[in-house]
Write an enzyme that holds these catalytic residues in place. Structure first.
Site, PDB file in Angstrom:
ATOM      1  N   THR A 154       0.881  -1.166   0.000  1.00 54.23           N
ATOM      2  CA  THR A 154       0.000   0.000   0.000  1.00 54.23           C
ATOM      3  C   THR A 154       0.920   1.218   0.000  1.00 54.23           C
ATOM      4  O   THR A 154       2.001   1.188   0.608  1.00 54.23           O
ATOM      5  CB  THR A 154      -0.926   0.059   1.236  1.00 54.23           C
ATOM      6  OG1 THR A 154      -0.123   0.183   2.425  1.00 54.23           O
ATOM      7  CG2 THR A 154      -1.790  -1.194   1.347  1.00 54.23           C
ATOM      8  N   HIS A 155       0.521   2.277  -0.712  1.00 54.54           N
ATOM      9  CA  HIS A 155       1.354   3.481  -0.844  1.00 54.54           C
ATOM     10  C   HIS A 155       2.726   3.150  -1.449  1.00 54.54           C
ATOM     11  O   HIS A 155       3.702   3.870  -1.218  1.00 54.54           O
ATOM     12  CB  HIS A 155       1.556   4.183   0.508  1.00 54.54           C
ATOM     13  CG  HIS A 155       0.294   4.429   1.256  1.00 54.54           C
ATOM     14  ND1 HIS A 155      -0.548   5.494   0.979  1.00 54.54           N
ATOM     15  CD2 HIS A 155      -0.304   3.730   2.265  1.00 54.54           C
ATOM     16  CE1 HIS A 155      -1.588   5.456   1.793  1.00 54.54           C
ATOM     17  NE2 HIS A 155      -1.473   4.392   2.583  1.00 54.54           N
ATOM     18  N   SER A 276      19.550  -0.821 -25.809  1.00 57.63           N
ATOM     19  CA  SER A 276      19.946   0.582 -25.943  1.00 57.63           C
ATOM     20  C   SER A 276      20.952   0.725 -27.074  1.00 57.63           C
ATOM     21  O   SER A 276      21.795  -0.152 -27.285  1.00 57.63           O
ATOM     22  CB  SER A 276      20.568   1.076 -24.635  1.00 57.63           C
ATOM     23  OG  SER A 276      21.258   2.299 -24.828  1.00 57.63           O
ATOM     24  N   LYS A 282      21.787  -2.703 -21.282  1.00 58.19           N
ATOM     25  CA  LYS A 282      20.371  -2.404 -21.073  1.00 58.19           C
ATOM     26  C   LYS A 282      19.450  -3.456 -21.675  1.00 58.19           C
ATOM     27  O   LYS A 282      19.692  -3.990 -22.751  1.00 58.19           O
ATOM     28  CB  LYS A 282      20.013  -1.032 -21.682  1.00 58.19           C
ATOM     29  CG  LYS A 282      20.640   0.166 -21.002  1.00 58.19           C
ATOM     30  CD  LYS A 282      20.111   0.380 -19.604  1.00 58.19           C
ATOM     31  CE  LYS A 282      18.660   0.814 -19.605  1.00 58.19           C
ATOM     32  NZ  LYS A 282      18.442   2.111 -20.267  1.00 58.19           N
ATOM     33  N   ASN A 284      15.364  -3.180 -21.922  1.00 53.86           N
ATOM     34  CA  ASN A 284      14.295  -2.241 -21.579  1.00 53.86           C
ATOM     35  C   ASN A 284      12.905  -2.866 -21.726  1.00 53.86           C
ATOM     36  O   ASN A 284      12.644  -3.590 -22.690  1.00 53.86           O
ATOM     37  CB  ASN A 284      14.377  -0.998 -22.472  1.00 53.86           C
ATOM     38  CG  ASN A 284      15.683  -0.267 -22.311  1.00 53.86           C
ATOM     39  OD1 ASN A 284      16.251  -0.223 -21.219  1.00 53.86           O
ATOM     40  ND2 ASN A 284      16.191   0.303 -23.395  1.00 53.86           N
ATOM     41  N   GLU A 289       6.038  -0.169 -21.330  1.00 49.33           N
ATOM     42  CA  GLU A 289       6.028   1.297 -21.331  1.00 49.33           C
ATOM     43  C   GLU A 289       5.113   1.842 -22.421  1.00 49.33           C
ATOM     44  O   GLU A 289       4.414   2.849 -22.224  1.00 49.33           O
ATOM     45  CB  GLU A 289       7.449   1.819 -21.513  1.00 49.33           C
ATOM     46  CG  GLU A 289       8.337   1.561 -20.294  1.00 49.33           C
ATOM     47  CD  GLU A 289       9.790   1.916 -20.512  1.00 49.33           C
ATOM     48  OE1 GLU A 289      10.552   1.851 -19.548  1.00 49.33           O
ATOM     49  OE2 GLU A 289      10.166   2.256 -21.661  1.00 49.33           O
ATOM     50  N   TYR A 316     -29.181  14.268 -37.097  1.00 49.39           N
ATOM     51  CA  TYR A 316     -27.812  14.083 -37.565  1.00 49.39           C
ATOM     52  C   TYR A 316     -27.161  15.427 -37.885  1.00 49.39           C
ATOM     53  O   TYR A 316     -27.784  16.333 -38.425  1.00 49.39           O
ATOM     54  CB  TYR A 316     -27.785  13.189 -38.815  1.00 49.39           C
ATOM     55  CG  TYR A 316     -26.378  12.969 -39.330  1.00 49.39           C
ATOM     56  CD1 TYR A 316     -25.542  12.043 -38.719  1.00 49.39           C
ATOM     57  CD2 TYR A 316     -25.882  13.721 -40.388  1.00 49.39           C
ATOM     58  CE1 TYR A 316     -24.235  11.851 -39.163  1.00 49.39           C
ATOM     59  CE2 TYR A 316     -24.577  13.536 -40.837  1.00 49.39           C
ATOM     60  CZ  TYR A 316     -23.765  12.613 -40.219  1.00 49.39           C
ATOM     61  OH  TYR A 316     -22.475  12.440 -40.643  1.00 49.39           O
ATOM     62  N   GLN A 321     -19.402  12.656 -37.967  1.00 51.68           N
ATOM     63  CA  GLN A 321     -18.426  11.931 -38.773  1.00 51.68           C
ATOM     64  C   GLN A 321     -17.110  11.754 -38.021  1.00 51.68           C
ATOM     65  O   GLN A 321     -16.339  10.840 -38.316  1.00 51.68           O
ATOM     66  CB  GLN A 321     -18.189  12.701 -40.081  1.00 51.68           C
ATOM     67  CG  GLN A 321     -17.255  12.023 -41.055  1.00 51.68           C
ATOM     68  CD  GLN A 321     -17.265  12.720 -42.403  1.00 51.68           C
ATOM     69  OE1 GLN A 321     -18.253  12.654 -43.148  1.00 51.68           O
ATOM     70  NE2 GLN A 321     -16.182  13.403 -42.722  1.00 51.68           N
ATOM     71  N   LYS A 324     -15.657   8.214 -36.183  1.00 50.25           N
ATOM     72  CA  LYS A 324     -15.081   7.010 -36.777  1.00 50.25           C
ATOM     73  C   LYS A 324     -13.579   6.892 -36.555  1.00 50.25           C
ATOM     74  O   LYS A 324     -13.101   5.880 -36.044  1.00 50.25           O
ATOM     75  CB  LYS A 324     -15.434   6.954 -38.262  1.00 50.25           C
ATOM     76  CG  LYS A 324     -16.920   6.753 -38.482  1.00 50.25           C
ATOM     77  CD  LYS A 324     -17.328   6.959 -39.899  1.00 50.25           C
ATOM     78  CE  LYS A 324     -18.828   7.085 -39.980  1.00 50.25           C
ATOM     79  NZ  LYS A 324     -19.359   8.233 -39.201  1.00 50.25           N
TER      80      LYS A 324
END
Length: 458
Positions: A154-155, A276, A282, A284, A289, A316, A321, A324
């Site tokens: 929690t937190h 990277s 790295k 990632n 993300e 209408y 339009q 869409k």
């Protein structure tokens, strides 16, 4: 070809045509447009508005157009204003005069309302299937990890010990609710606008119930003005999609944290990671993300359509339009995210020893230590203070409560005995919590069994 023009004496300015045209994106529902037209002319023949010969010629022509679009021999081109005019122009070119009767008793307003509902209905089914596939993977992970102990938070602070099965089970519930929202939207929207005309119906003796049944709707819509101006179902869908993305984004945030060097709870498979260009060490979590980032894109579609609709009088208006592109993009985004997210967690590896060590070192068993004292006659408030002192001592010594010698326990409270270590073990802390919804093995097995039945039946 335009579906209008008799009242006009000048050609439309090219910039106006380009601004007004929707074929660049509404071509996406060419199939729904053709199937809707086939149902419409089938109803027209039943009502003796078209002859059987005219109906058959139109249906053959439409089926030929559909086949040619799908095999690539007919390209949808930008000189047409929208997909409706493209299909009708090609139909007339192929079959001549009967093709000019396709639009009898119909407006583009109820035609586009129908196409969008048919398309959305199909996409809801596809989204539901993707959610189910994700839940099948979550269910598998839950079944395999009822004894994988980890800290609950929690937190973003370690709080109490749980299991990986319990943690993933929280997301199973979220995605279960997401599926129920999609079902609700499908049921609520499943009424056919075909036959509403521009806004006031038509003088032709249409059988709207028959048209609806041909297209597997529950029935016709009940107000022709509402039929052509209703976008509630798209707002509901975009809201549901936003919630799905919010749930995935929360999950992704946790996976990003768990994948970090500081946590090392999980390792994302190489096939769902990137490197990277400058730092060779790295690995990632780009998929997680990107899902997190694309959530804002779907939220934007919802806010945009709500804003578009907020000031539109009946019935209408061309503003509509704008629904869409927003909806198509949001649906495609969510479908892509669901597929990739499912693959990512399906191939993810879990570091069970590190998860359990993190729970111990985070004093997640402190509440259970306090309960131990309470069960030995110590008032809870006093027990709370005693365990707080013990935690402070462990922090100073850089050890867990499990590693603190019994004599140190007894210095602060003589109530402690050797059985304290069993009372605060991760296994004990988790397994004695067996009320419905808790992480104990007995409780979790019941939930996992219930989840298996749900997946089998839905």
């Amino acid at each position: 070809m335009k579906l209008w023009g008799g009242r006009f004496t000048k050609e439309t300015n090219q910039l106006v045509h380009n601004f007004n045209a929707s074929i660049s994106y509404d071509q996406k529902f060419y199939k729904q447009d053709i199937l809707g037209s086939i149902a419409h002319v089938t109803m027209l023949e039943k009502q003796a508005i078209l002859t059987s010969e005219e109906k058959d010629a139109i249906v053959r022509g439409l089926q030929g157009i559909l086949e040619d679009i799908e095999n690539g021999t007919l390209k949808i081109t930008a000189e047409h204003e929208d997909i409706h005019s493209f299909v009708e122009a090609n139909l007339i070119e192929r079959i001549g005069e009967p093709g000019k009767k396709l639009h009898t008793g119909r407006s583009r307003n109820d035609q586009v309302a129908l196409d969008m509902k048919l398309y959305t209905r199909d996409e809801i089914v596809a989204l539901n299937d993707l959610l189910k596939s994700l839940m099948v993977v979550i269910h598998r992970i839950m079944s395999e990890h009822v004894n994988t102990f980890m800290p609950g938070f929690t937190h973003l602070q370690k709080a109490q010990p749980v299991t990986l099965a319990h943690h993933f089970g929280a997301y199973f519930e979220m995605f279960r609710r997401d599926r129920s929202r999609l079902r609700d939207i499908y049921d609520r929207m499943n009424y056919c606008p075909l036959g509403a005309g521009a806004l006031a119906g038509t003088t032709y003796p249409l059988d709207r119930n028959y048209s609806a049944s041909l297209l597997k709707f529950d029935g016709p819509t009940f107000n022709s003005m509402d039929s052509v101006s209703d976008r509630d179902y798209l707002i509901e869908l975009l809201s549901a999609l936003s919630t799905i993305m919010m749930h995935m984004s929360r999950f992704c945030e946790e996976i990003i944290l768990w994948n970090s060097n500081e946590y090392r709870f999980v390792e994302i498979d190489d096939s769902y990671s990137t490197g990277s260009s400058i730092m060779p060490q790295k690995k990632n979590p780009d998929i997680a993300e990107l899902v997190r980032g694309k959530t804002g894109r779907v939220y934007g579609a919802l806010i945009s359509l709500l804003t578009t609709m907020k000031g539109i009088p009946l019935a209408y208006n061309k503003d509509m339009q704008e629904d869409k592109e927003l909806t198509f993009d949001a649906i495609d985004t969510v479908k892509g995210c669901l597929a990739l997210f499912t693959g990512m967690i399906d191939t993810m590896k879990f570091n069970k020893p590190i998860m359990e060590a993190s729970a111990k070192n985070g004093f997640t068993n402190a509440t259970d230590a306090a309960d131990y004292l309470v069960n030995h006659g110590v008032p809870f408030r006093d027990a709370h203070g005693i365990i707080g002192q013990l935690v402070l001592l462990c922090i100073e010594k850089n050890i867990a409560l499990d590693d603190l010698p019994l004599e140190e326990y007894k210095k602060i409270s003589p109530v402690f005995e050797e059985d304290i270590y069993e009372a605060i073990s991760m296994k004990t802390c988790v397994e004695k919590r067996n009320t419905i919804g808790a992480p104990g093995m007995e409780a979790m097995k019941k939930i996992i069994t219930a989840n298996a039945v749900y997946l089998e039946e839905s």
